[in-house]
Design an enzyme around this catalytic site. Structure first.
Site, mmCIF file in Angstrom:
data_model
loop_
_atom_site.group_PDB
_atom_site.id
_atom_site.type_symbol
_atom_site.label_atom_id
_atom_site.label_comp_id
_atom_site.label_asym_id
_atom_site.label_seq_id
_atom_site.Cartn_x
_atom_site.Cartn_y
_atom_site.Cartn_z
ATOM 1 N N ASP A 211 0.849 -1.187 0.000
ATOM 2 C CA ASP A 211 0.000 0.000 0.000
ATOM 3 C C ASP A 211 0.887 1.241 0.000
ATOM 4 O O ASP A 211 1.741 1.399 0.879
ATOM 5 C CB ASP A 211 -0.911 -0.011 1.234
ATOM 6 N N ASP B 298 -3.326 2.527 -5.889
ATOM 7 C CA ASP B 298 -2.175 2.629 -4.981
ATOM 8 C C ASP B 298 -1.959 1.407 -4.106
ATOM 9 O O ASP B 298 -1.210 1.470 -3.131
ATOM 10 C CB ASP B 298 -2.327 3.868 -4.090
ATOM 11 N N GLU B 299 -2.581 0.283 -4.403
ATOM 12 C CA GLU B 299 -2.345 -0.916 -3.604
ATOM 13 C C GLU B 299 -2.474 -2.161 -4.468
ATOM 14 O O GLU B 299 -3.171 -2.166 -5.483
ATOM 15 C CB GLU B 299 -3.296 -0.984 -2.405
#
Length: 677
Positions: A155, A245-246
């Site tokens: 993350d 974003d992860e």
């Protein structure tokens, strides 16, 4: 990142890459530090426990609800959430949003009261029975536990804010948030004040007057995300990106190929490479499944990692003290319901296991027991391999009540949805219109279309009657959000024939059979035209040739039902012209094109379904199973089932053994219509 953190509350959150050297295996936090349930009232979990205990109601539960869904975000540990809640409460009183939250809170309070009444009526004998059933299910779930995989959840730390800080390093030293109306994220300086994603901009400004707002640039964020994914793909080409974003990785194959590395060393290596390549810090959780890895990635943020050893004892020790809210799938509503009966941590699930099935049903019963055991999925695959269930687009705007402006907004949403459906190559049959009124009440209406649709014109024309019906139902309709979603999808990218693998036969055989049939039709038509020279024969030739071209065209989509027309395609009307000309759905097609034989059929659903059933029935499938022309097998007659008396002797070509004859009769008899003897 060049950011100097203050001593005190956020000292332990200082980015690890600022230190001279980050240890390969970051020290695990002590057990009492992981016991979030015993946090102080100023911590996020302390507020959650205090507000969620018991039935709640009044301002206590409403304060908790107004804190928002991002209460468990990293960086909130030292924040006085009670003070933040008071500011949010005072800033929201009197607004339509506040009134809607009050209604929802009252409804949830009433639901919890009914839940407690139901709990009180459970008899001791029934609870004993439910406890035994839960224990049996736990034993069954234990047999499914897989500790052989190394799953990592990565993350990015405050991703949007971190990307903006690369362009403007001065933002690292001040509280900053990305967004204005609603915050998408904020840096860790802002989180010290209680700012978090999903918070209204005007409320964030009251909590932190010196907060700097930055306009989002999603194109820039996507470009940086692709750089990060380029590094990740080197270690797991089949990584699963769940958002920009992860991502989840399964590092088991890589570790097998590199036995000199252990999981913690490898994850530290990946994070270091991402940081040096993209200047973005990554936090990671390492565990035997995706559920545990997701929770672990939030523990040592920012720029840290947490490892859960692959043993049952380590998993149970880790999961037992976690608050239920920290588990993905437990939101504010479910959290309050669980807290009301005494379930505050994952370890409490076992204590109250006899209440799970009677109060919440089988689905929640299984979910909670799996959570208690720390069991989750271990299959990681690209997000594109998951079946897409829907495609949607929605937008928020200032309150609008003008019907013309509402339809203009609807047309823009239809255009956006058409683009999204084009990117994923789907059409859909069920169209859903979603609206949020000025008082934050949400409603939806849906329409089953007679054929798969994907163009903005069709999306608009089929959704306008739904909006018109809502305007009649709610006079003076005033909206602040509108969206369209398409479900019941048809994948236009799949060019596999519908007969592919049908009862074990390959689609290629069916395609060859259809091509032979159409070629024969064309040959017969030419011969007929030579003898009679009639107009009807000429039409037959044209029709057969058109069918052959349609069958063999490289881009033909057998799943798509299209209109059959001899006219050249007309240019689609533009957005405003479509709006001005008609608010009614486009008329149904005159004919449907059969996806099996490619022949036009009357636009009657019942007759069309009967025709498709016939195309998939015994004659077509038998033709598909024939050998190519010219082989001996193709000359063999097609015998149906025979009665015991008077059965016809098989042809010489079939006399190759009893087993072959029995197998052939079983196959042919399988496709005979039911009831025939």
């Amino acid at each position: 990142m060049g950011q100097k953190f203050e001593e005190g509350l956020f000292k332990d959150l200082a980015p690890s890459f600022q230190r001279p050297r980050e240890p390969i295996s970051p020290p695990r936090k002590a057990a009492d530090e992981l016991d979030f349930a015993e946090s102080s009232p100023a911590s996020p979990v302390g507020v959650a426990a205090a507000a969620g205990a018991g039935v709640g109601g009044g301002s206590t539960s409403l304060h908790h609800s107004l804190l928002g869904p991002s209460l468990m975000k990293a960086g909130q540990e030292g924040v006085d959430q009670q003070k933040v809640g008071e500011i949010i409460y005072a800033a929201s009183v009197g607004s339509k949003f506040f009134e809607n939250e009050e209604r929802r809170d009252e409804a949830l309070t009433a639901k919890i009261e009914e839940l407690l009444k139901k709990k009180a009526k459970l008899l001791p004998g029934q609870l004993k029975y439910e406890e035994r059933k839960a224990d049996e299910h736990i034993a069954l779930l234990e047999s499914e536990r897989d500790l052989t995989q190394v799953i990592v959840h990565m993350d990015c730390d405050a991703f949007y804010a971190s990307v903006e800080e690369l362009d403007r390093p001065d933002l690292k030293l001040v509280p900053m948030a990305v967004g204005s109306g609603v915050l998408t994220t904020c840096n860790y300086q802002a989180r010290k004040y209680g700012i978090r994603s999903g918070m209204a901009g005007h409320i964030a400004a009251k909590i932190c007057p010196k907060l700097v707002f930055i306009k989002p640039n999603f194109e820039k964020y996507m470009k940086k995300a692709e750089e990060i994914r380029g590094v990740i793909a080197k270690y797991d080409p089949r990584y699963e990106a769940t958002s920009v974003d992860e991502a989840y990785l399964n590092l088991t194959p890589y570790l097998t190929a590199h036995p000199e590395l252990d999981p913690e060393e490898l994850v530290h290596q990946i994070r270091s490479e991402i940081l040096s390549t993209t200047q973005i810090s990554i936090s990671a959780g390492i565990g035997p499944n995706a559920k545990l890895a997701k929770v672990a990635s939030n523990i040592n943020k920012p720029n840290g990692q947490f490892y859960i050893p692959p043993t049952r004892e380590a998993v149970m020790q880790f999961i037992s003290s976690l608050p239920v809210r920290s588990i993905n799938g437990v939101g504010r509503v479910f959290e309050r319901e669980l807290n009301s009966v005494g379930i505050n941590t994952c370890g409490d699930i076992f204590t109250y296991r006899s209440y799970l099935m009677p109060l919440w049903g089988e689905k929640s019963f299984t979910f909670l027991l799996r959570t208690y055991l720390g069991i989750g999925r271990t299959t990681i695959r690209p997000i594109s391999e998951y079946p897409r269930k829907s495609v949607g687009s929605e937008t928020t705007f200032a309150d609008i009540s003008d019907p013309v402006k509402l339809r203009e907004k609807l047309m823009k949403i239809a255009i956006e949805l058409e683009a999204d459906m084009g990117r994923v190559e789907v059409a859909g049959r069920t169209l859903i219109l979603k609206i949020k009124m000025h008082d934050y009440q949400i409603f939806s209406r849906q329409k089953l279309c007679p054929r798969p649709i994907k163009t903005s014109t069709d999306l608009y024309n089929y959704s306008v009657p739904l909006l018109t019906a809502l305007e009649r139902e709610y006079p003076g309709l005033k909206l602040r959000l509108m969206g369209l979603r398409m479900t019941n999808l048809v994948n236009l990218a799949k060019r596999e024939n519908v007969g592919s693998n049908f009862f074990g036969f390959q689609g290629q055989q069916l395609e060859q059979a259809q091509e032979r049939r159409l070629t024969q039709e064309l040959h017969d038509a030419i011969e007929a035209s030579t003898k009679s020279a009639t107009t009807s024969a000429t039409k037959t030739i044209t029709f057969a040739a058109a069918n052959l071209n349609a069958e063999t065209a490289p881009h033909t989509n057998p799943w798509e039902i299209t209109r059959s027309s001899s006219k050249s395609p007309q240019k689609q009307p533009g957005p405003l012209s479509a709006f001005k000309e008609s608010h009614q759905p486009s008329p149904p097609p005159d004919t449907y094109l059969c996806p099996i034989c490619s022949k036009p059929q009357p636009a009657d659903d019942i007759k069309f379904n009967q025709h498709i059933d016939w195309c998939l029935s015994r004659p077509v499938i038998k033709e598909a199973t024939k050998q190519p022309a010219g082989s001996k097998a193709s000359a063999a007659p097609n015998h149906g089932p025979r009665s015991r008396s008077g059965s016809k002797a098989p042809e010489p070509q079939e006399k190759q053994g009893k087993e072959k004859e029995k197998k052939k009769r079983r196959v042919e008899g399988f496709f005979e219509p039911r009831g025939r003897k």
